[in-house]
Write a protein that holds these residues in place. Structure first.
Motif, PDB file in Angstrom:
ATOM      1  N   GLY A   1     -13.954  13.669 -16.758  1.00  0.00           N
ATOM      2  CA  GLY A   1     -15.142  13.504 -17.600  1.00  0.00           C
ATOM      3  C   GLY A   1     -14.923  14.065 -18.990  1.00  0.00           C
ATOM      4  O   GLY A   1     -13.965  13.721 -19.680  1.00  0.00           O
ATOM      5  N   ASN A   2     -15.821  14.986 -19.397  1.00  0.00           N
ATOM      6  CA  ASN A   2     -15.769  15.597 -20.731  1.00  0.00           C
ATOM      7  C   ASN A   2     -15.201  17.020 -20.671  1.00  0.00           C
ATOM      8  O   ASN A   2     -15.261  17.761 -21.638  1.00  0.00           O
ATOM      9  CB  ASN A   2     -17.201  15.631 -21.307  1.00  0.00           C
ATOM     10  N   SER A   3     -14.608  17.384 -19.526  1.00  0.00           N
ATOM     11  CA  SER A   3     -14.320  18.796 -19.281  1.00  0.00           C
ATOM     12  C   SER A   3     -12.892  19.219 -19.634  1.00  0.00           C
ATOM     13  O   SER A   3     -11.947  18.976 -18.881  1.00  0.00           O
ATOM     14  CB  SER A   3     -14.603  19.150 -17.818  1.00  0.00           C
ATOM     15  N   GLY A   4     -12.763  19.912 -20.771  1.00  0.00           N
ATOM     16  CA  GLY A   4     -11.482  20.481 -21.173  1.00  0.00           C
ATOM     17  C   GLY A   4     -11.036  21.572 -20.217  1.00  0.00           C
ATOM     18  O   GLY A   4      -9.833  21.722 -19.953  1.00  0.00           O
ATOM     19  N   THR A   5     -11.979  22.349 -19.687  1.00  0.00           N
ATOM     20  CA  THR A   5     -11.624  23.398 -18.724  1.00  0.00           C
ATOM     21  C   THR A   5     -10.978  22.784 -17.492  1.00  0.00           C
ATOM     22  O   THR A   5      -9.950  23.258 -17.004  1.00  0.00           O
ATOM     23  CB  THR A   5     -12.880  24.199 -18.306  1.00  0.00           C
ATOM     24  N   THR A   6     -11.567  21.697 -16.981  1.00  0.00           N
ATOM     25  CA  THR A   6     -11.023  21.065 -15.778  1.00  0.00           C
ATOM     26  C   THR A   6      -9.600  20.602 -16.012  1.00  0.00           C
ATOM     27  O   THR A   6      -8.689  20.947 -15.256  1.00  0.00           O
ATOM     28  CB  THR A   6     -11.905  19.872 -15.340  1.00  0.00           C
ATOM     29  N   ILE A   7      -9.364  19.832 -17.075  1.00  0.00           N
ATOM     30  CA  ILE A   7      -8.047  19.224 -17.246  1.00  0.00           C
ATOM     31  C   ILE A   7      -6.965  20.272 -17.516  1.00  0.00           C
ATOM     32  O   ILE A   7      -5.841  20.176 -17.031  1.00  0.00           O
ATOM     33  CB  ILE A   7      -8.067  18.125 -18.345  1.00  0.00           C
ATOM     34  N   ARG A   8      -7.316  21.332 -18.260  1.00  0.00           N
ATOM     35  CA  ARG A   8      -6.290  22.322 -18.588  1.00  0.00           C
ATOM     36  C   ARG A   8      -5.986  23.232 -17.397  1.00  0.00           C
ATOM     37  O   ARG A   8      -4.828  23.488 -17.078  1.00  0.00           O
ATOM     38  CB  ARG A   8      -6.711  23.121 -19.824  1.00  0.00           C
TER      39      ARG A   8
ATOM     40  N   VAL B   1      -1.496  30.666 -29.219  1.00  0.00           N
ATOM     41  CA  VAL B   1      -2.921  30.521 -29.549  1.00  0.00           C
ATOM     42  C   VAL B   1      -3.730  31.454 -28.645  1.00  0.00           C
ATOM     43  O   VAL B   1      -3.299  31.788 -27.546  1.00  0.00           O
ATOM     44  CB  VAL B   1      -3.428  29.068 -29.346  1.00  0.00           C
ATOM     45  N   ALA B   2      -4.880  31.890 -29.131  1.00  0.00           N
ATOM     46  CA  ALA B   2      -5.794  32.686 -28.304  1.00  0.00           C
ATOM     47  C   ALA B   2      -6.671  31.709 -27.535  1.00  0.00           C
ATOM     48  O   ALA B   2      -7.643  31.193 -28.054  1.00  0.00           O
ATOM     49  CB  ALA B   2      -6.637  33.606 -29.176  1.00  0.00           C
ATOM     50  N   SER B   3      -6.302  31.411 -26.296  1.00  0.00           N
ATOM     51  CA  SER B   3      -7.016  30.411 -25.507  1.00  0.00           C
ATOM     52  C   SER B   3      -7.080  30.833 -24.054  1.00  0.00           C
ATOM     53  O   SER B   3      -6.050  30.974 -23.385  1.00  0.00           O
ATOM     54  CB  SER B   3      -6.312  29.050 -25.604  1.00  0.00           C
ATOM     55  N   ALA B   4      -8.302  31.043 -23.549  1.00  0.00           N
ATOM     56  CA  ALA B   4      -8.480  31.400 -22.141  1.00  0.00           C
ATOM     57  C   ALA B   4      -8.073  30.250 -21.228  1.00  0.00           C
ATOM     58  O   ALA B   4      -7.589  30.469 -20.118  1.00  0.00           O
ATOM     59  CB  ALA B   4      -9.932  31.789 -21.881  1.00  0.00           C
ATOM     60  N   GLN B   5      -8.247  29.009 -21.695  1.00  0.00           N
ATOM     61  CA  GLN B   5      -7.869  27.863 -20.869  1.00  0.00           C
ATOM     62  C   GLN B   5      -6.363  27.803 -20.668  1.00  0.00           C
ATOM     63  O   GLN B   5      -5.878  27.592 -19.552  1.00  0.00           O
ATOM     64  CB  GLN B   5      -8.373  26.562 -21.509  1.00  0.00           C
ATOM     65  N   VAL B   6      -5.601  28.009 -21.742  1.00  0.00           N
ATOM     66  CA  VAL B   6      -4.136  27.972 -21.629  1.00  0.00           C
ATOM     67  C   VAL B   6      -3.658  29.128 -20.756  1.00  0.00           C
ATOM     68  O   VAL B   6      -2.836  28.952 -19.850  1.00  0.00           O
ATOM     69  CB  VAL B   6      -3.483  28.032 -23.029  1.00  0.00           C
ATOM     70  N   LYS B   7      -4.168  30.321 -21.028  1.00  0.00           N
ATOM     71  CA  LYS B   7      -3.802  31.498 -20.231  1.00  0.00           C
ATOM     72  C   LYS B   7      -4.077  31.248 -18.754  1.00  0.00           C
ATOM     73  O   LYS B   7      -3.243  31.546 -17.890  1.00  0.00           O
ATOM     74  CB  LYS B   7      -4.600  32.718 -20.719  1.00  0.00           C
TER      75      LYS B   7
ATOM     76  N   MET C   1      -2.735  18.866 -25.579  1.00  0.00           N
ATOM     77  CA  MET C   1      -2.346  19.403 -24.271  1.00  0.00           C
ATOM     78  C   MET C   1      -0.972  20.061 -24.262  1.00  0.00           C
ATOM     79  O   MET C   1      -0.589  20.676 -23.267  1.00  0.00           O
ATOM     80  CB  MET C   1      -2.393  18.269 -23.233  1.00  0.00           C
ATOM     81  N   ASN C   2      -0.213  19.963 -25.380  1.00  0.00           N
ATOM     82  CA  ASN C   2       1.094  20.621 -25.405  1.00  0.00           C
ATOM     83  C   ASN C   2       0.981  22.107 -25.128  1.00  0.00           C
ATOM     84  O   ASN C   2       1.855  22.711 -24.519  1.00  0.00           O
ATOM     85  CB  ASN C   2       1.793  20.407 -26.759  1.00  0.00           C
ATOM     86  N   ARG C   3      -0.095  22.703 -25.598  1.00  0.00           N
ATOM     87  CA  ARG C   3      -0.298  24.143 -25.414  1.00  0.00           C
ATOM     88  C   ARG C   3      -0.272  24.525 -23.939  1.00  0.00           C
ATOM     89  O   ARG C   3       0.077  25.649 -23.597  1.00  0.00           O
ATOM     90  CB  ARG C   3      -1.606  24.570 -26.072  1.00  0.00           C
ATOM     91  N   VAL C   4      -0.675  23.600 -23.059  1.00  0.00           N
ATOM     92  CA  VAL C   4      -0.582  23.829 -21.619  1.00  0.00           C
ATOM     93  C   VAL C   4       0.722  23.257 -21.054  1.00  0.00           C
ATOM     94  O   VAL C   4       1.410  23.900 -20.256  1.00  0.00           O
ATOM     95  CB  VAL C   4      -1.789  23.183 -20.889  1.00  0.00           C
ATOM     96  N   MET C   5       1.078  22.046 -21.485  1.00  0.00           N
ATOM     97  CA  MET C   5       2.221  21.359 -20.878  1.00  0.00           C
ATOM     98  C   MET C   5       3.547  22.076 -21.134  1.00  0.00           C
ATOM     99  O   MET C   5       4.391  22.145 -20.245  1.00  0.00           O
ATOM    100  CB  MET C   5       2.303  19.916 -21.396  1.00  0.00           C
TER     101      MET C   5
ATOM    102  N   GLU D   1       1.077  14.135 -26.597  1.00  0.00           N
ATOM    103  CA  GLU D   1       0.542  15.300 -25.881  1.00  0.00           C
ATOM    104  C   GLU D   1      -0.884  15.062 -25.396  1.00  0.00           C
ATOM    105  O   GLU D   1      -1.533  15.975 -24.910  1.00  0.00           O
ATOM    106  CB  GLU D   1       0.593  16.542 -26.775  1.00  0.00           C
ATOM    107  N   PHE D   2      -1.360  13.824 -25.525  1.00  0.00           N
ATOM    108  CA  PHE D   2      -2.772  13.562 -25.237  1.00  0.00           C
ATOM    109  C   PHE D   2      -2.955  12.877 -23.887  1.00  0.00           C
ATOM    110  O   PHE D   2      -2.101  12.119 -23.433  1.00  0.00           O
ATOM    111  CB  PHE D   2      -3.374  12.700 -26.360  1.00  0.00           C
ATOM    112  N   PRO D   3      -4.102  13.125 -23.224  1.00  0.00           N
ATOM    113  CA  PRO D   3      -4.391  12.478 -21.947  1.00  0.00           C
ATOM    114  C   PRO D   3      -4.493  10.958 -22.108  1.00  0.00           C
ATOM    115  O   PRO D   3      -4.749  10.498 -23.215  1.00  0.00           O
ATOM    116  CB  PRO D   3      -5.751  13.080 -21.559  1.00  0.00           C
ATOM    117  N   PRO D   4      -4.311  10.213 -21.002  1.00  0.00           N
ATOM    118  CA  PRO D   4      -4.089  10.661 -19.632  1.00  0.00           C
ATOM    119  C   PRO D   4      -2.782  11.453 -19.460  1.00  0.00           C
ATOM    120  O   PRO D   4      -1.790  11.161 -20.118  1.00  0.00           O
ATOM    121  CB  PRO D   4      -4.022   9.356 -18.836  1.00  0.00           C
ATOM    122  N   LEU D   5      -2.833  12.447 -18.563  1.00  0.00           N
ATOM    123  CA  LEU D   5      -1.670  13.272 -18.241  1.00  0.00           C
ATOM    124  C   LEU D   5      -1.149  12.905 -16.863  1.00  0.00           C
ATOM    125  O   LEU D   5      -1.913  12.576 -15.967  1.00  0.00           O
ATOM    126  CB  LEU D   5      -2.050  14.754 -18.175  1.00  0.00           C
ATOM    127  N   THR D   6       0.167  13.023 -16.714  1.00  0.00           N
ATOM    128  CA  THR D   6       0.783  12.929 -15.398  1.00  0.00           C
ATOM    129  C   THR D   6       1.460  14.259 -15.105  1.00  0.00           C
ATOM    130  O   THR D   6       2.229  14.756 -15.935  1.00  0.00           O
ATOM    131  CB  THR D   6       1.812  11.788 -15.342  1.00  0.00           C
TER     132      THR D   6
END
Length: 427
Positions: free
Chosen positions: A89-96, A164-170, A122-126, A143-148
């Motif tokens: 959906g719209n959820s950055g938290t979910t995908i990361r 980066v200061a990111s709780a999602q990446v951490k 998404m590179n920050r996570v990938m 680096e953009f979704p869709p991701l595999t």
């Protein structure tokens, strides 16, 4: 939709909706733990429901009787390959965050979302997850979704300095590190919200934190828990600002989460001269309290540095607060606002300036000149829930004209009852 304008004297009590960050993570931890997790006060907004559905797609039995959500976890190895691509959906938290969990599986998963998610970097996570041995790739080599994500049962530990200061990446790295063969070390750029670290401990895991350094050994087994989700300070923020800037107001907000990594907005309101009372009511696991906010004479301040990650989601409504403060407010070090649901730096400046504010966007924040009266205008949320709610609070100040909000439906992402709750405060 046409927004409510020209209000004075907001008074009453509101039970703030449940914390979005904790609701997401309670499903995730429950899904990868062994045994039953029960979740009370879960936020049934679109984003958190995307997380719930994603784990059902991955084979986890999750029951919802309307009061309590029960997650029947079988550990990481209990996840099974989804029959089709998973829609976040719209959820950055979910995908990361789910990327970190899927890194330790023995199958491939495709994740996609709406048009906003398709623009989230998404590179920050990938990059760190790939360093650990999984294979994550974006759409057509970008680096953009869709991701595999092609997971592996033999994830390697990582020593990672966060750029980066990111709780999602951490959090994504922590989920992967829980499954890795050995000790991982993560060094934060600035301390960010620590719900993931708290919940690792709550579910029986081990993690060591010293300043900005986090150490975690894998693989670990987690055990199902009972969770009672506190109210979301990010949702409370709109009423904290409304109570501060609307004449003759006094608003009581119940059961607001007071995790210290999330309470930057309370410090800002106090620094600006706001009349705010905090009564703590929670326990060690569930830091919560009652907040009482009253109309205040505010002054401009400078906001930057280590406080930014502790109020990153509240900055759009803090910018509105600053339009009603005497003098200039400067927000800096907030580059992360550019990669939220929309570019929130530009969105805040553009939409509030349409209503008569005096805001200059900068590369990493905003310069806001106050105090300015606001007037009617046609505005848009850009499909971003926090911009939409901020604009309704702004509209309450408008004495002449109407305020028409495009894409108001985005508000249901985090706060489906927002307009109903606001309505309770009108005299």
């Amino acid at each position: 939709m046409e927004l409510v304008v020209n209000q004075i004297g907001l008074n009453g009590e509101i039970d703030i909706p449940s914390d979005k960050s904790i609701s997401h993570r309670s499903i995730m931890f429950g899904a990868i733990a062994n045994g039953k997790t029960t979740i009370k006060n879960f936020l049934r907004g679109d984003d958190c429901l995307s997380t719930l559905k994603a784990f059902q797609d991955l084979g986890v039995l999750i029951e919802d009787d309307g009061e309590t959500i029960t997650v029947h976890g079988k550990g990481i190895s209990g996840l099974t390959q989804a029959k089709k691509a998973i829609d976040v959906g719209n959820s950055g938290t979910t995908i990361r965050l789910i990327t970190g969990i899927l890194a330790g599986t023995d199958f491939s998963t495709e994740l996609f979302g709406d048009h906003s998610i398709a623009k989230r970097p998404m590179n920050r996570v990938m990059l760190p997850i790939n360093q650990m041995g999984a294979e994550c790739s974006g759409h057509d080599g970008t680096e953009f979704p869709p991701l595999t994500i092609k997971g592996t049962r033999t994830l390697k530990p990582i020593h990672y300095q966060m750029p980066v200061a990111s709780a999602q990446v951490k959090s994504a790295i922590l989920f992967a590190a829980l499954q890795a063969q050995g000790e991982s070390v993560i060094i934060e750029k600035e301390k960010t919200r620590d719900h993931t670290e708290d919940m690792i401990r709550q579910f029986g895991g081990e993690i060591a934190i010293s300043g900005k350094e986090i150490r975690i050994k894998g693989p670990q087994k987690l055990t199902g828990q009972e969770i009672n989700v506190p109210g979301d300070i990010s949702s409370a923020a709109f009423f904290l600002v409304a109570g501060s800037i609307i004449e003759n107001s006094r608003i009581i907000l119940n059961n607001v989460g007071l995790n210290p990594t999330r309470t930057g907005i309370l410090e800002v309101i106090e620094q600006m001269g706001g009349k705010l009372t905090v009564e703590e009511t929670g326990n060690k696991e569930n830091k919560a309290g009652k907040l009482i906010i009253e109309t205040s004479d505010l002054k401009g301040i400078e906001i930057g540095g280590e406080i930014i990650p502790r109020l990153i989601d509240e900055l759009p409504v803090i910018a509105l607060l600053a339009t009603q403060a005497q003098g200039t407010t400067i927000i800096r070090d907030a580059e992360e606002l550019k990669v939220k649901e929309t570019n929130r730096i530009d969105a805040v400046a553009t939409e509030l300036n349409k209503m008569g504010a005096s805001i200059e966007p900068t590369d990493d924040g905003l310069i806001i000149h106050g105090k300015t009266p606001l007037h009617g205008a046609k505005v848009t949320s850009y499909g971003d829930h926090r911009i939409g709610m901020m604009l309704q609070i702004a509209a309450l100040l408008v004495k002449s004209g109407t305020v028409e909000l495009e894409k108001a439906e985005a508000i249901s992402v985090s706060y489906p009852a927002f307009f109903d709750d606001l309505n309770k405060l009108y005299q």
